[in-house]
Design a protein around this motif. Structure first.
Motif, PDB file in Angstrom:
ATOM      1  N   ALA A   1       0.907  -1.151   0.096  1.00 18.18           N
ATOM      2  CA  ALA A   1      -0.036   0.102  -0.074  1.00 18.18           C
ATOM      3  C   ALA A   1       0.944   1.292  -0.001  1.00 18.18           C
ATOM      4  O   ALA A   1       0.395   2.310  -0.442  1.00 18.18           O
ATOM      5  N   LEU A   2       2.012   1.138   0.415  1.00 19.98           N
ATOM      6  CA  LEU A   2       3.113   2.076   0.598  1.00 19.98           C
ATOM      7  C   LEU A   2       3.267   2.606  -1.030  1.00 19.98           C
ATOM      8  O   LEU A   2       3.896   3.897  -1.282  1.00 19.98           O
ATOM      9  N   LEU A   3       3.378   1.651  -1.875  1.00 17.78           N
ATOM     10  CA  LEU A   3       3.350   2.097  -3.486  1.00 17.78           C
ATOM     11  C   LEU A   3       2.329   3.127  -3.903  1.00 17.78           C
ATOM     12  O   LEU A   3       2.558   3.868  -4.924  1.00 17.78           O
ATOM     13  N   ARG A   4       1.306   3.318  -3.131  1.00 21.45           N
ATOM     14  CA  ARG A   4       0.229   4.411  -3.278  1.00 21.45           C
ATOM     15  C   ARG A   4       0.198   5.529  -2.708  1.00 21.45           C
ATOM     16  O   ARG A   4      -0.687   6.414  -2.887  1.00 21.45           O
ATOM     17  N   GLN A   5       1.142   5.663  -1.897  1.00 21.04           N
ATOM     18  CA  GLN A   5       1.290   6.919  -1.113  1.00 21.04           C
ATOM     19  C   GLN A   5       2.102   7.769  -1.731  1.00 21.04           C
ATOM     20  O   GLN A   5       3.105   7.400  -2.747  1.00 21.04           O
ATOM     21  N   MET A   6       2.020   9.081  -1.602  1.00 29.37           N
ATOM     22  CA  MET A   6       3.156  10.129  -2.110  1.00 29.37           C
ATOM     23  C   MET A   6       4.335   9.957  -1.492  1.00 29.37           C
ATOM     24  O   MET A   6       4.532   9.625  -0.454  1.00 29.37           O
ATOM     25  N   ALA A   7       5.563   9.777  -2.488  1.00 28.93           N
ATOM     26  CA  ALA A   7       6.852   9.307  -1.896  1.00 28.93           C
ATOM     27  C   ALA A   7       7.697  10.468  -2.402  1.00 28.93           C
ATOM     28  O   ALA A   7       7.833  11.144  -3.169  1.00 28.93           O
ATOM     29  N   VAL A   8       8.832  10.557  -1.259  1.00 24.69           N
ATOM     30  CA  VAL A   8       9.951  11.137  -1.471  1.00 24.69           C
ATOM     31  C   VAL A   8      11.157  10.218  -1.085  1.00 24.69           C
ATOM     32  O   VAL A   8      11.270   9.616  -0.291  1.00 24.69           O
ATOM     33  N   ALA A   9      12.263  10.568  -2.101  1.00 28.71           N
ATOM     34  CA  ALA A   9      13.515   9.432  -1.995  1.00 28.71           C
ATOM     35  C   ALA A   9      14.341  10.472  -1.125  1.00 28.71           C
ATOM     36  O   ALA A   9      14.499  11.757  -1.330  1.00 28.71           O
ATOM     37  N   MET A  10      15.182   9.789  -0.231  1.00 32.45           N
ATOM     38  CA  MET A  10      16.169  10.461   0.629  1.00 32.45           C
ATOM     39  C   MET A  10      17.515   9.631   0.509  1.00 32.45           C
ATOM     40  O   MET A  10      17.624   8.582   0.770  1.00 32.45           O
ATOM     41  N   VAL A  11      18.604  10.276  -0.016  1.00 34.88           N
ATOM     42  CA  VAL A  11      19.705   9.664  -0.155  1.00 34.88           C
ATOM     43  C   VAL A  11      20.844  10.604   0.175  1.00 34.88           C
ATOM     44  O   VAL A  11      20.780  11.724   0.476  1.00 34.88           O
ATOM     45  N   GLY A  12      21.953   9.936   0.389  1.00 32.53           N
ATOM     46  CA  GLY A  12      23.315  10.723   1.063  1.00 32.53           C
ATOM     47  C   GLY A  12      24.511   9.809   1.133  1.00 32.53           C
ATOM     48  O   GLY A  12      24.279   8.667   0.848  1.00 32.53           O
ATOM     49  N   ALA A  13      25.476  10.253   1.929  1.00 33.94           N
ATOM     50  CA  ALA A  13      26.756   9.892   1.967  1.00 33.94           C
ATOM     51  C   ALA A  13      26.620   8.596   2.905  1.00 33.94           C
ATOM     52  O   ALA A  13      25.897   8.610   3.870  1.00 33.94           O
ATOM     53  N   ARG A  14      27.397   7.400   2.618  1.00 27.80           N
ATOM     54  CA  ARG A  14      27.698   6.449   3.345  1.00 27.80           C
ATOM     55  C   ARG A  14      28.290   6.595   4.637  1.00 27.80           C
ATOM     56  O   ARG A  14      28.138   6.302   5.906  1.00 27.80           O
TER      57      ARG A  14
ATOM     58  N   VAL B   1      20.983  14.629   1.381  1.00 26.98           N
ATOM     59  CA  VAL B   1      21.352  15.304   2.627  1.00 26.98           C
ATOM     60  C   VAL B   1      22.511  15.438   2.784  1.00 26.98           C
ATOM     61  O   VAL B   1      22.881  16.728   3.172  1.00 26.98           O
ATOM     62  N   GLU B   2      23.494  14.513   2.331  1.00 24.29           N
ATOM     63  CA  GLU B   2      25.080  15.044   2.493  1.00 24.29           C
ATOM     64  C   GLU B   2      25.912  14.047   1.291  1.00 24.29           C
ATOM     65  O   GLU B   2      25.329  12.818   1.213  1.00 24.29           O
ATOM     66  N   ALA B   3      26.520  14.700   0.530  1.00 24.45           N
ATOM     67  CA  ALA B   3      27.026  13.892  -0.254  1.00 24.45           C
ATOM     68  C   ALA B   3      28.490  14.513  -0.973  1.00 24.45           C
ATOM     69  O   ALA B   3      28.334  15.855  -1.283  1.00 24.45           O
ATOM     70  N   ALA B   4      29.300  13.627  -1.155  1.00 23.52           N
ATOM     71  CA  ALA B   4      30.677  14.306  -1.857  1.00 23.52           C
ATOM     72  C   ALA B   4      30.503  14.472  -3.356  1.00 23.52           C
ATOM     73  O   ALA B   4      29.580  13.928  -3.969  1.00 23.52           O
ATOM     74  N   PRO B   5      31.364  15.115  -3.973  1.00 27.69           N
ATOM     75  CA  PRO B   5      31.316  15.488  -5.501  1.00 27.69           C
ATOM     76  C   PRO B   5      30.804  14.415  -6.428  1.00 27.69           C
ATOM     77  O   PRO B   5      30.552  14.426  -7.424  1.00 27.69           O
ATOM     78  N   LYS B   6      31.561  13.221  -5.975  1.00 23.67           N
ATOM     79  CA  LYS B   6      31.341  11.857  -7.066  1.00 23.67           C
ATOM     80  C   LYS B   6      30.573  10.903  -6.226  1.00 23.67           C
ATOM     81  O   LYS B   6      30.838   9.670  -6.516  1.00 23.67           O
ATOM     82  N   SER B   7      29.689  11.216  -5.379  1.00 24.79           N
ATOM     83  CA  SER B   7      28.906  10.365  -4.627  1.00 24.79           C
ATOM     84  C   SER B   7      27.847   9.705  -5.596  1.00 24.79           C
ATOM     85  O   SER B   7      27.437  10.428  -6.411  1.00 24.79           O
ATOM     86  N   GLY B   8      27.405   8.461  -5.235  1.00 26.36           N
ATOM     87  CA  GLY B   8      26.334   7.773  -6.121  1.00 26.36           C
ATOM     88  C   GLY B   8      25.119   8.486  -5.592  1.00 26.36           C
ATOM     89  O   GLY B   8      24.096   8.355  -6.537  1.00 26.36           O
ATOM     90  N   SER B   9      25.109   9.154  -4.545  1.00 21.43           N
ATOM     91  CA  SER B   9      23.818   9.911  -4.391  1.00 21.43           C
ATOM     92  C   SER B   9      23.325  10.965  -5.527  1.00 21.43           C
ATOM     93  O   SER B   9      22.260  11.355  -5.727  1.00 21.43           O
ATOM     94  N   LEU B  10      24.485  11.519  -5.917  1.00 18.94           N
ATOM     95  CA  LEU B  10      24.346  12.392  -7.102  1.00 18.94           C
ATOM     96  C   LEU B  10      23.619  11.866  -8.269  1.00 18.94           C
ATOM     97  O   LEU B  10      23.419  12.540  -9.173  1.00 18.94           O
TER      98      LEU B  10
END
Length: 366
Positions: A103-116, A228-237
């Protein structure tokens, strides 16, 4: 979906030389996975190569039985429950494995990513942001990695008073594999109190090449992505770039210019990403988007009229291809051929292992 149709679809996507784009073209042209599997040898021969090795029926049956033992279920592109935002991607995953509350697939969603290797302050902010967004009824999507991902999931799993909300974890391995090992308890908790998603078959260990595929799912499920936090070559980018290419909101949390882990976020803001300092900022960016504007997923793949190319058309298109990637739209423009004819020839070449697909809708000879 009938079990035999699900097995045929899984067999199709588990076969060699058949990726998400090829899968979509095959289903659109032949209507069913069974018809597509039967037509593959003929298409590969027209492309000038041998037919790809098709997945064995017994192997697919074993995988489906194993998934059932794991308490997992499949969700196929074209199903009514398939997330419409994810289905908009050209390379949307044809088959997903799920554990948890879909049911979470039917909710409005926001992704959050950042540095390990995120700072303590950034992890605390991500945890609080995830908690507040879930409390507002949003599903927080992340990749269950160390650092920011872990903090976002934990925050969104915490008790909140909002309606709906929760967390979705998209992993780069099979659904029965834990990575990183220290997140074993968290992954199992998400599988019961949230939603766990995997594209890779069960038993698949995470490899470097799997993470960009996972990132496209994270970006594709959400209306926007917060870094939230990411280096210049981060996978989050990479996730942020994929979100931008899909027409989704890109948001970033600013950081100190003295901290290398903040340079990626500061660069995103400099390049036009929305500066985020609170959950209210995120909601302000996403809530004006009326959910009714999101297109419903197609009910299925209707068979299209055959668009067979002539030998002259094949020669004309082959002459335009080379080792340098070129956009499919450019091939259509220069060849003067109908888009359906161009896609048919490219499909034949790919099934014959003579074509490679690249990011941005580009192709080249293998």
């Amino acid at each position: 979906m009938p079990e035999h149709d699900a097995a045929d679809r899984l067999r199709l996507i588990r076969s060699a030389n058949i990726g998400p784009v090829t899968y979509r073209h095959l289903l659109a042209r032949f209507g069913t996975a069974a018809a597509a599997l039967e037509a593959i040898p003929m298409l590969a021969a027209r492309g000038g190569g041998r037919a790809p090795v098709l997945a064995e029926t017994r192997a697919v049956a074993r995988e489906m039985a194993h998934a059932e033992k794991l308490g997992a279920r499949y969700l196929f592109l074209g199903d009514g429950a398939y997330p419409p935002l994810l289905a908009e991607l050209e390379n949307a995953p044809p088959a997903l494995m799920l554990r948890g509350d879909d049911a979470l697939l039917r909710q409005m969603a926001v992704a959050m990513v950042g540095a390990r290797n995120a700072s303590a302050a950034a992890c605390r902010f991500a945890r609080q942001l995830g908690h507040e967004l879930a409390g507002e009824g949003l599903a927080v999507v992340s990749g269950l990695a160390r650092g920011i991902d872990t903090a976002a999931h934990i925050g969104a799993l915490g008790p909140h008073t909002g309606q709906g909300g929760g967390t979705i974890a998209v992993i780069a391995s099979g659904i029965d594999i834990v990575f990183p090992p220290e997140n074993a308890a968290l992954q199992e908790r998400i599988a019961h109190a949230g939603l766990l998603i995997a594209e890779q078959p069960p038993g698949t260990e995470p490899r470097a090449r799997h993470f960009p595929y996972r990132n496209r799912i994270i970006a594709g499920l959400a209306l926007g992505t917060v870094v939230v936090e990411a280096a210049p070559k981060s996978g989050s980018l990479i996730t942020a770039r994929l979100a931008g290419e899909a027409g989704r909101e890109v948001m970033a949390v600013p950081g100190s210019p003295l901290d290398p882990r903040a340079q990626g976020c500061n660069g995103l803001i400099r390049d036009g990403a929305t500066l985020i300092q609170s959950a209210a900022d995120v909601i302000e960016q996403l809530r004006p988007i009326d959910a009714r504007m999101v297109r419903a997923p197609a009910a299925g793949f209707g068979a299209a009229p055959p668009a067979d190319a002539s030998e002259a058309e094949r020669r004309a298109l082959h002459g335009l291809l080379g080792p340098v990637p070129v956009a499919v739209d450019e091939l259509i423009r220069q060849s003067g051929l109908a888009p359906a004819i161009v896609q048919t020839v490219l499909l034949e070449l790919e099934l014959a292992a003579r074509l490679e697909r690249h990011a941005g809708g580009r192709v080249s000879l293998a």
